[in-house]
Design a protein around this motif. Structure first.
Motif, PDB file in Angstrom:
ATOM      1  N   GLY A 154       0.771  -1.712   0.380  1.00  0.00           N
ATOM      2  CA  GLY A 154      -0.188   0.019  -0.108  1.00  0.00           C
ATOM      3  C   GLY A 154       0.744   1.518  -0.068  1.00  0.00           C
ATOM      4  O   GLY A 154       0.405   2.627   0.109  1.00  0.00           O
ATOM      5  N   VAL A 155       2.198   1.169   0.513  1.00  0.00           N
ATOM      6  CA  VAL A 155       3.001   2.519   0.019  1.00  0.00           C
ATOM      7  C   VAL A 155       3.977   2.155  -1.082  1.00  0.00           C
ATOM      8  O   VAL A 155       4.264   1.421  -1.629  1.00  0.00           O
ATOM      9  N   SER A 156       4.529   3.588  -1.581  1.00  0.00           N
ATOM     10  CA  SER A 156       5.408   3.445  -2.806  1.00  0.00           C
ATOM     11  C   SER A 156       7.474   2.622  -2.358  1.00  0.00           C
ATOM     12  O   SER A 156       7.672   2.201  -0.994  1.00  0.00           O
ATOM     13  N   PRO A 157       7.229   1.558  -2.804  1.00  0.00           N
ATOM     14  CA  PRO A 157       8.003   0.766  -3.391  1.00  0.00           C
ATOM     15  C   PRO A 157       9.747   0.907  -2.923  1.00  0.00           C
ATOM     16  O   PRO A 157       9.634   2.610  -3.046  1.00  0.00           O
TER      17      PRO A 157
ATOM     18  N   THR B 183      -4.166   4.461  -6.296  1.00  0.00           N
ATOM     19  CA  THR B 183      -2.994   4.221  -6.939  1.00  0.00           C
ATOM     20  C   THR B 183      -2.423   2.971  -6.775  1.00  0.00           C
ATOM     21  O   THR B 183      -2.284   2.281  -5.589  1.00  0.00           O
ATOM     22  N   THR B 184      -1.937   2.334  -7.588  1.00  0.00           N
ATOM     23  CA  THR B 184      -1.870   0.968  -7.601  1.00  0.00           C
ATOM     24  C   THR B 184      -0.120   0.511  -8.087  1.00  0.00           C
ATOM     25  O   THR B 184       0.127  -0.529  -7.841  1.00  0.00           O
ATOM     26  N   SER B 185       0.405   1.567  -8.811  1.00  0.00           N
ATOM     27  CA  SER B 185       2.080   1.518  -9.185  1.00  0.00           C
ATOM     28  C   SER B 185       2.397   2.667  -9.236  1.00  0.00           C
ATOM     29  O   SER B 185       2.312   3.619  -9.332  1.00  0.00           O
ATOM     30  N   ILE B 186       3.609   2.875  -9.458  1.00  0.00           N
ATOM     31  CA  ILE B 186       4.411   3.928  -9.709  1.00  0.00           C
ATOM     32  C   ILE B 186       5.365   3.207 -11.171  1.00  0.00           C
ATOM     33  O   ILE B 186       5.364   3.400 -11.052  1.00  0.00           O
ATOM     34  N   LYS B 187       5.826   4.809 -12.073  1.00  0.00           N
ATOM     35  CA  LYS B 187       6.659   4.775 -12.892  1.00  0.00           C
ATOM     36  C   LYS B 187       7.389   5.813 -12.765  1.00  0.00           C
ATOM     37  O   LYS B 187       7.391   6.728 -12.424  1.00  0.00           O
TER      38      LYS B 187
ATOM     39  N   GLY C 213      -0.578   8.494 -14.128  1.00  0.00           N
ATOM     40  CA  GLY C 213       0.041   9.702 -14.578  1.00  0.00           C
ATOM     41  C   GLY C 213       0.302  10.900 -14.102  1.00  0.00           C
ATOM     42  O   GLY C 213       0.619  12.318 -14.222  1.00  0.00           O
ATOM     43  N   VAL C 214      -0.378  10.615 -12.909  1.00  0.00           N
ATOM     44  CA  VAL C 214      -0.243  11.812 -11.803  1.00  0.00           C
ATOM     45  C   VAL C 214       1.069  12.357 -11.277  1.00  0.00           C
ATOM     46  O   VAL C 214       1.829  11.040 -10.718  1.00  0.00           O
ATOM     47  N   ASN C 215       1.553  12.987 -11.021  1.00  0.00           N
ATOM     48  CA  ASN C 215       3.462  13.253 -10.484  1.00  0.00           C
ATOM     49  C   ASN C 215       3.553  13.531  -8.871  1.00  0.00           C
ATOM     50  O   ASN C 215       2.392  13.916  -8.628  1.00  0.00           O
ATOM     51  N   LEU C 216       3.730  12.196  -8.226  1.00  0.00           N
ATOM     52  CA  LEU C 216       3.879  12.480  -6.961  1.00  0.00           C
ATOM     53  C   LEU C 216       5.436  13.558  -6.103  1.00  0.00           C
ATOM     54  O   LEU C 216       6.181  13.541  -7.083  1.00  0.00           O
TER      55      LEU C 216
ATOM     56  N   ALA D 260       8.259   6.970   0.544  1.00  0.00           N
ATOM     57  CA  ALA D 260       9.046   7.788   0.278  1.00  0.00           C
ATOM     58  C   ALA D 260       8.392   8.897  -0.536  1.00  0.00           C
ATOM     59  O   ALA D 260       8.011  10.101  -0.359  1.00  0.00           O
ATOM     60  N   PHE D 261       6.573   8.198  -0.905  1.00  0.00           N
ATOM     61  CA  PHE D 261       6.115   9.444  -1.924  1.00  0.00           C
ATOM     62  C   PHE D 261       4.852   9.525  -1.617  1.00  0.00           C
ATOM     63  O   PHE D 261       4.177   8.233  -0.975  1.00  0.00           O
ATOM     64  N   GLN D 262       3.939  10.529  -1.494  1.00  0.00           N
ATOM     65  CA  GLN D 262       2.782  10.627  -0.869  1.00  0.00           C
ATOM     66  C   GLN D 262       1.656   9.981  -2.636  1.00  0.00           C
ATOM     67  O   GLN D 262       2.138  10.237  -3.517  1.00  0.00           O
ATOM     68  N   LEU D 263       1.092   9.697  -2.147  1.00  0.00           N
ATOM     69  CA  LEU D 263      -0.328   8.270  -2.799  1.00  0.00           C
ATOM     70  C   LEU D 263      -1.490   8.712  -3.078  1.00  0.00           C
ATOM     71  O   LEU D 263      -1.904   8.674  -1.980  1.00  0.00           O
ATOM     72  N   PRO D 264      -1.845   9.334  -4.166  1.00  0.00           N
ATOM     73  CA  PRO D 264      -3.216   9.678  -4.149  1.00  0.00           C
ATOM     74  C   PRO D 264      -3.975   8.319  -3.655  1.00  0.00           C
ATOM     75  O   PRO D 264      -3.655   7.318  -4.203  1.00  0.00           O
ATOM     76  N   ALA D 265      -5.282   8.577  -3.852  1.00  0.00           N
ATOM     77  CA  ALA D 265      -6.037   7.375  -3.514  1.00  0.00           C
ATOM     78  C   ALA D 265      -6.576   7.147  -4.899  1.00  0.00           C
ATOM     79  O   ALA D 265      -6.457   7.483  -5.398  1.00  0.00           O
TER      80      ALA D 265
END
Length: 218
Positions: free
Chosen positions: A31-34, A62-66, A97-100, A55-60
């Motif tokens: 549930g948090v950024s890896p 969010t399932t993955s980061i790029k 595509g939302v900047n974190l 390290a990153f704030q995640l909007p509701a």
């Protein structure tokens, strides 16, 4: 192994071009950024970023980061000195595509390699209208620089005065910086900069090996 020649987005005469970019997609970690490590494909990488888990704030939703790193043309000239090598754009977004943004009090380590042998550089960050110098650590290799950044965006290496000539001795072997353990509170309640400590320690080891190899008889 020999350090790759620096690859320029806008190469000077006789210098190689076609620098690499990187794009890494990572699933969340409970549930948090890896924990994150991304680096371009040169040896050593010309640009890297390293972040701890959560390290990153995640909007509701969010399932993955790029995480992406790409060389770009300078968004503005510098007022003094000159940019050595490429400007790199660092970004982390979610699957929409939302900047974190980083959590308050959290940093991400940005590492830049300048052209071979440039040992008098400082990392700069583009603030939207101009460039700001940021606290910079030299990793022990002549042309490797790191900073603990509080935001992503466009970063480069600034050189003032004469450029340091390339070394005439053996080139140090390439290495990659691996993520370090999550930071722990220091005695003043702040965060111990484990990432930079790991960077410097690794670079010292490489520097010792470099000097040892350089002292050997042919």
């Amino acid at each position: 192994m020999i350090e790759d020649p620096y690859r320029y987005l806008q190469p000077p005469a006789g210098k190689p071009g076609n620098p690499t970019s990187v794009s890494d997609t990572l699933a969340l970690d409970q549930g948090v950024s890896p924990q994150l490590y991304s680096g371009t494909l040169e040896q050593p990488p010309q640009a890297q970023m390293i972040a701890d888990r959560d390290a990153f704030q995640l909007p509701a939703g969010t399932t993955s980061i790029k995480a992406t790193i790409q060389p770009i043309k300078p968004p503005a000239p510098v007022s003094e000195g000159r940019i050595s090598g490429n400007v790199y754009r660092f970004a982390v977004v979610n699957q929409a595509g939302v900047n974190l943004s980083l959590h308050s009090g959290t940093t991400i380590t940005v590492v830049l390699r300048a052209p071979n042998g440039v040992s008098n550089g400082t990392i700069i960050h583009f603030n939207g209208t101009g460039w700001d110098e940021v606290a910079t650590d030299n990793g022990g290799l002549p042309d490797l620089y790191a900073t603990n950044a509080t935001e992503l965006g466009d970063y480069a290496v600034l050189v003032s005065g004469a450029q340091t000539p390339e070394p005439s001795g053996p080139t140090p072997p390439p290495f990659s910086i691996t993520p370090s353990p999550a930071p722990t509170p220091g005695p003043t309640g702040g965060q111990v900069p484990w990432l930079v400590i790991g960077l410097v320690a690794a670079a010292i080891i490489v520097g010792v090996l470099w000097r040892t190899l350089g002292d050997r008889e042919p």
